[in-house]
Design an enzyme around this catalytic site. Structure first.
Site, PDB file in Angstrom:
ATOM      1  CD  GLU A  35      -3.122  -0.263   0.017  1.00  6.96           C
ATOM      2  OE1 GLU A  35      -3.306   0.341  -0.997  1.00  6.96           O
ATOM      3  OE2 GLU A  35      -3.537  -1.265   0.471  1.00  6.96           O
ATOM      4  CG  HIS A  36       0.058   4.730   0.645  1.00 10.93           C
ATOM      5  ND1 HIS A  36      -0.719   6.007   0.238  1.00 10.93           N
ATOM      6  CD2 HIS A  36      -1.109   4.242   1.578  1.00 10.93           C
ATOM      7  CE1 HIS A  36      -1.829   6.311   0.669  1.00 10.93           C
ATOM      8  NE2 HIS A  36      -2.364   5.177   1.445  1.00 10.93           N
ATOM      9  CB  THR A  37       4.461   0.334  -2.635  1.00  5.94           C
ATOM     10  OG1 THR A  37       3.477  -0.288  -2.786  1.00  5.94           O
ATOM     11  CG2 THR A  37       4.973   0.342  -1.111  1.00  5.94           C
ATOM     12  CG  ASP A 173      -5.933   1.494  -7.990  1.00  5.05           C
ATOM     13  OD1 ASP A 173      -5.239   0.671  -7.282  1.00  5.05           O
ATOM     14  OD2 ASP A 173      -6.494   2.708  -7.455  1.00  5.05           O
TER      15      ASP A 173
END
Length: 390
Positions: A35-37, A173
């Site tokens: 996440e957030h990478t 995404d």
């Protein structure tokens, strides 16, 4: 034919008085770990889920798009010769952005009558926006027989989000919504765009728990985190470290050069470095079939997001804590940008139903809130087809 598609096609006939020519769909996603990478050019491991945004449409002879959103019960009309953002109907900006960049890429569009909607929860951190963008691009590709390879479709859909909608998201995404594979996660290197599908054993279910809390801070705080990561890179480069992004930072470098960082950039960098390491380890143990260790890495990811990246919330923390107490749960963590939205849980298949009930009850008891729970299967990515109405 799915129930959602029936609703979309019926809405099209009611709105436009005829049947659609083409239908297209793209799935939402959950990120199992990483996440957030993605906007730090790192590693991610998402899976597409069996909840979709559907498009139905027909070509027009003019250069106008007429679009109806089933989810918002609103309609818009815009000219392909002058595509501008619409503050009154922000849901339409994803369509406008896709159309704008298709045209800019040399794909001349016809006008179209469009209806779209689906069962991807909106604003919950499971990427309904990317599903709309990818479904719209896939729709245009099929309707007009455009030559558009998957990677070009992915990049264009992301461009619509970054440059038109104005959200500085990474590429994960759109990538998973386009290239998801049933019963597999997708290991993606967000810099090199190399990927491979990783099998998910059928003894587990992906269970998504929606906190019901809209991510009011997610957009603004997401941008803040992007800037903080860039600040960390700049400070480390000023200290003599040759890196282009936090993807290049190793734990040893962080320990040696961490004094060059202000407190907040240090915490953000710590999360990104450890999260990238967790993703690589997670792929390894998943391919070995070690689901328990994979679950531990998910738990560790949530702690890092809560403490170092500071994007969790009391609701997400409560859902994770309740989940981790349940029989058959291998791992639980927040997923998405944070500050609300969803958690993702890896649950042994035989426990999935009882887990769902325990989450609903436990969340209600703990915070007086209602959680929606979706037992999901990893699904295939975007697809489109002509209808029988041509």
């Amino acid at each position: 034919m799915t129930g959602v598609l029936v609703i979309i096609e019926e809405a099209f006939e009611k709105t436009f008085g005829q049947a659609p020519e083409v239908v297209a769909r793209a799935p939402g996603r959950v990120n199992l770990i990483g996440e957030h990478t993605d906007y730090n050019e790192g590693y991610v491991l998402p899976a597409a889920i069996d909840r979709y945004i559907w498009f139905a449409g027909r070509a027009r002879t003019d250069r106008k798009d007429h679009a109806y959103s089933v989810d918002y019960n609103e309609s818009v009309e815009f000219s392909l010769d002058s595509i501008e953002k619409d503050a009154s109907h922000p849901w339409s900006n994803y369509l406008r952005g896709v159309s704008k960049f298709l045209e800019a890429g040399g794909h001349r569009l016809s006008g179209a009558d469009l209806v779209f909607g689906g069962d991807v929860p909106l604003g919950a951190g499971v990427s309904s926006s990317a599903a709309v963008e990818v479904a719209a691009t896939t729709f245009w590709k099929r309707l007009l027989n455009l030559t558009l390879e998957p990677l070009s479709l992915i990049k264009l859909s992301r461009q619509a989000e970054n440059e038109f909608v104005g959200v500085p998201s990474g590429i994960m995404d759109q990538f998973i919504s386009t290239l998801g594979k049933q019963d597999h996660a997708l290991f993606l290197d967000c810099r090199e765009l190399r990927y491979r599908h990783v099998p998910l054993r059928d003894e587990v279910k992906i269970v998504v728990c929606n906190s019901g809390v809209k991510r009011a801070l997610a957009h603004s705080e997401y941008e803040v985190r992007v800037k903080q990561c860039r600040q960390a890179v700049e400070q480390l480069r000023n200290a003599g470290l040759d890196i282009q992004s936090l993807r290049d930072l190793k734990m040893g470098d962080l320990i040696m050069r961490g004094k060059a960082l202000d407190k907040i950039p240090f915490k953000r960098a710590s999360h990104v470095v450890t999260e990238n390491d967790r993703v690589k380890e997670a792929v390894k143990v998943l391919e070995q079939g070690d689901l328990r260790y994979f679950g531990k890495l998910m738990n560790d990811s949530h702690k890092s997001l809560r403490d170092d990246y500071e994007v969790s919330s009391k609701e997400l923390d409560a859902l994770v804590e309740i989940a981790q107490r349940q029989p058959g749960v291998l791992g639980a963590r927040m997923t998405g940008a944070g500050f609300g939205g969803c958690t993702v849980n890896l649950v042994q298949r035989q426990h999935a139903e009882a887990f769902s009930e325990a989450i609903r009850k436990g969340y209600q008891d703990a915070l007086g809130l209602k959680a929606e729970v979706y037992v999901c299967r990893a699904s295939n990515g975007a697809l489109a087809a002509a209808t029988d109405n041509n």
